[in-house]
Design an enzyme around this catalytic site. Structure first.
Site, PDB file in Angstrom:
ATOM      1  N   ARG A 104       0.857  -1.190   0.000  1.00 23.12           N
ATOM      2  CA  ARG A 104       0.000   0.000   0.000  1.00 23.12           C
ATOM      3  C   ARG A 104       0.883   1.227   0.000  1.00 23.12           C
ATOM      4  NH1 ARG A 104      -4.591   0.310   4.385  1.00 23.12           N
ATOM      5  NH2 ARG A 104      -2.838   0.658   5.762  1.00 23.12           N
ATOM      6  N   THR A 108      -1.146   7.485  -0.517  1.00 24.06           N
ATOM      7  CA  THR A 108      -2.447   7.393  -1.201  1.00 24.06           C
ATOM      8  C   THR A 108      -3.271   6.199  -0.704  1.00 24.06           C
ATOM      9  OG1 THR A 108      -1.570   5.926  -2.903  1.00 24.06           O
ATOM     10  CG2 THR A 108      -1.355   8.296  -3.292  1.00 24.06           C
ATOM     11  N   ASP A 200       0.517  -3.324  12.350  1.00 26.01           N
ATOM     12  CA  ASP A 200       0.987  -3.751  11.025  1.00 26.01           C
ATOM     13  C   ASP A 200       1.312  -5.248  11.068  1.00 26.01           C
ATOM     14  OD1 ASP A 200       2.753  -2.225   8.434  1.00 26.01           O
ATOM     15  OD2 ASP A 200       2.813  -4.387   8.820  1.00 26.01           O
ATOM     16  N   ASP A 203       4.830  -6.356   9.773  1.00 26.10           N
ATOM     17  CA  ASP A 203       5.916  -6.023  10.701  1.00 26.10           C
ATOM     18  C   ASP A 203       5.905  -6.947  11.913  1.00 26.10           C
ATOM     19  OD1 ASP A 203       6.894  -4.014   9.135  1.00 26.10           O
ATOM     20  OD2 ASP A 203       5.935  -2.389  10.238  1.00 26.10           O
TER      21      ASP A 203
HETATM   22  C1  PRP Z   1      -1.153  -4.876   4.568  1.00 23.25           C
HETATM   23  C2  PRP Z   1      -1.971  -6.143   4.665  1.00 23.25           C
HETATM   24  C3  PRP Z   1      -2.792  -6.112   3.422  1.00 23.25           C
HETATM   25  C4  PRP Z   1      -3.035  -4.644   3.234  1.00 23.25           C
HETATM   26  C5  PRP Z   1      -4.424  -4.340   3.677  1.00 23.25           C
HETATM   27  O1  PRP Z   1      -0.091  -5.033   3.721  1.00 23.25           O
HETATM   28  O2  PRP Z   1      -1.217  -7.303   4.787  1.00 23.25           O
HETATM   29  O3  PRP Z   1      -2.136  -6.654   2.290  1.00 23.25           O
HETATM   30  O4  PRP Z   1      -2.112  -3.947   4.083  1.00 23.25           O
HETATM   31  O5  PRP Z   1      -4.724  -3.027   3.412  1.00 23.25           O
HETATM   32  P1  PRP Z   1      -5.816  -2.576   2.355  1.00 23.25           P
HETATM   33  O6  PRP Z   1      -7.017  -3.470   2.578  1.00 23.25           O
HETATM   34  O7  PRP Z   1      -6.078  -1.154   2.731  1.00 23.25           O
HETATM   35  O8  PRP Z   1      -5.249  -2.719   0.983  1.00 23.25           O
HETATM   36  P2  PRP Z   1       1.004  -3.875   3.486  1.00 23.25           P
HETATM   37  O9  PRP Z   1       0.629  -3.067   2.286  1.00 23.25           O
HETATM   38  O10 PRP Z   1       1.232  -3.129   4.752  1.00 23.25           O
HETATM   39  O11 PRP Z   1       2.281  -4.694   3.062  1.00 23.25           O
HETATM   40  P3  PRP Z   1       3.100  -5.813   3.880  1.00 23.25           P
HETATM   41  O12 PRP Z   1       2.244  -7.036   3.949  1.00 23.25           O
HETATM   42  O13 PRP Z   1       4.318  -5.987   3.048  1.00 23.25           O
HETATM   43  O14 PRP Z   1       3.410  -5.251   5.257  1.00 23.25           O
HETATM   44  N1  URA Z   2      -2.465  -3.451   7.150  1.00 24.67           N
HETATM   45  C1  URA Z   2      -2.085  -3.863   8.373  1.00 24.67           C
HETATM   46  O1  URA Z   2      -1.115  -4.620   8.513  1.00 24.67           O
HETATM   47  N2  URA Z   2      -2.773  -3.423   9.432  1.00 24.67           N
HETATM   48  C2  URA Z   2      -3.839  -2.605   9.309  1.00 24.67           C
HETATM   49  O2  URA Z   2      -4.452  -2.252  10.335  1.00 24.67           O
HETATM   50  C3  URA Z   2      -4.220  -2.186   8.026  1.00 24.67           C
HETATM   51  C4  URA Z   2      -3.519  -2.640   6.958  1.00 24.67           C
END
Ligand code: PRP
Ligand code: URA
Length: 209
Positions: A104, A108, A200, A203
């Site tokens: 994400r 944005t 997160d 993380d």
């Molecule tokens: C997180 C999560 C989803 C997304 C959800 O991933 O694992 O993929 O956010 O958010 P959304 O419904 O608003 O799209 P992130 O983009 O943080 O990447 P990561 O898994 O690499 O930490």
């Molecule tokens: N992605 C995450 O990992 N946590 C949230 O709360 C939203 C998006």
């Protein structure tokens, strides 16, 4: 929305309470995600198609029903979806795994696809798309579009925690996909994080913050 299933199972909720706790460390977090995913996989597969097989017990031959070999594939959305793969594998040890990389954009909140590699023949399989967090729904919607563009027809999405905004968006944009969420949280904050949520997920699974 008849394509949305919220489990609200007391034992899953018990585990989610520990998962949310900020003092839960990486190892326990990863184990809980796996355990919750095992239960979710059982629950979401109530309509899985079985094929007849004849089994010889020590006493007689009996007609039984099994999941056809190779009929299920797992697709985690990178990175956090990776944490759910081992849980699905506990139920379907031979399921092949495709990967979709989405992140994400922090400003944005729009998802960006950066990777997609799927196993051969995935078009004919039941695809379990996994991501622990369904926040705005942008990542899941784009991942579903990417899978459909590559010919996948039977897809279920499994997320541990969903926000109403994200669940509604995916249900509206992909009415043919069954959406399984363990618990529905209150809302999103101004940064697109789920409240109360767990922070997160990527993380916390991988110790990157
Ligand atoms: C997180 C999560 C989803 C997304 C959800 O991933 O694992 O993929 O956010 O958010 P959304 O419904 O608003 O799209 P992130 O983009 O943080 O990447 P990561 O898994 O690499 O930490
Ligand atoms: N992605 C995450 O990992 N946590 C949230 O709360 C939203 C998006």
């Amino acid at each position: 929305m008849n394509n949305v299933f919220i489990f609200d199972h007391p034992l899953i909720n018990h585990k989610i309470a520990i998962l949310r706790d900020k003092s839960t460390g990486m190892k326990e977090f990863r184990e809980l995600v796996e355990e919750i995913t095992i239960i979710m996989t059982y629950e979401s597969m109530r309509d899985v198609e079985l094929a007849p097989v004849d089994v010889e017990t020590p006493l007689e031959v009996t007609r039984q029903y099994r999941v056809p070999e190779g009929s299920v594939a797992i697709v985690p959305i990178l990175r956090a979806g990776l944490g759910m793969v081992s849980g699905v594998h506990k139920v379907f040890p031979n399921a092949k795994v495709g990967h979709i990389g989405m992140y994400r954009d922090e400003k944005t909140l729009q998802p960006q696809e950066y990777y997609c590699k799927l196993p051969e023949g995935i078009q004919e399989k039941m695809v379990l798309l996994v991501d622990p967090m369904l926040a705005t729904g942008g990542s899941a919607c784009d991942a579903l579009t990417a899978l459909k563009k590559r010919g996948c027809k039977h897809i279920k999405l499994m997320s541990i925690i969903g926000a109403p905004e994200g669940v509604n968006k995916v249900a509206r944009e992909h009415p043919d996909v069954q959406i399984y969420v363990s618990t529905l949280d209150r809302c999103l904050n101004e940064n697109g994080y789920i409240l109360p949520g767990l922070g997160d997920a990527g993380d916390r699974l991988f110790g990157t913050k």
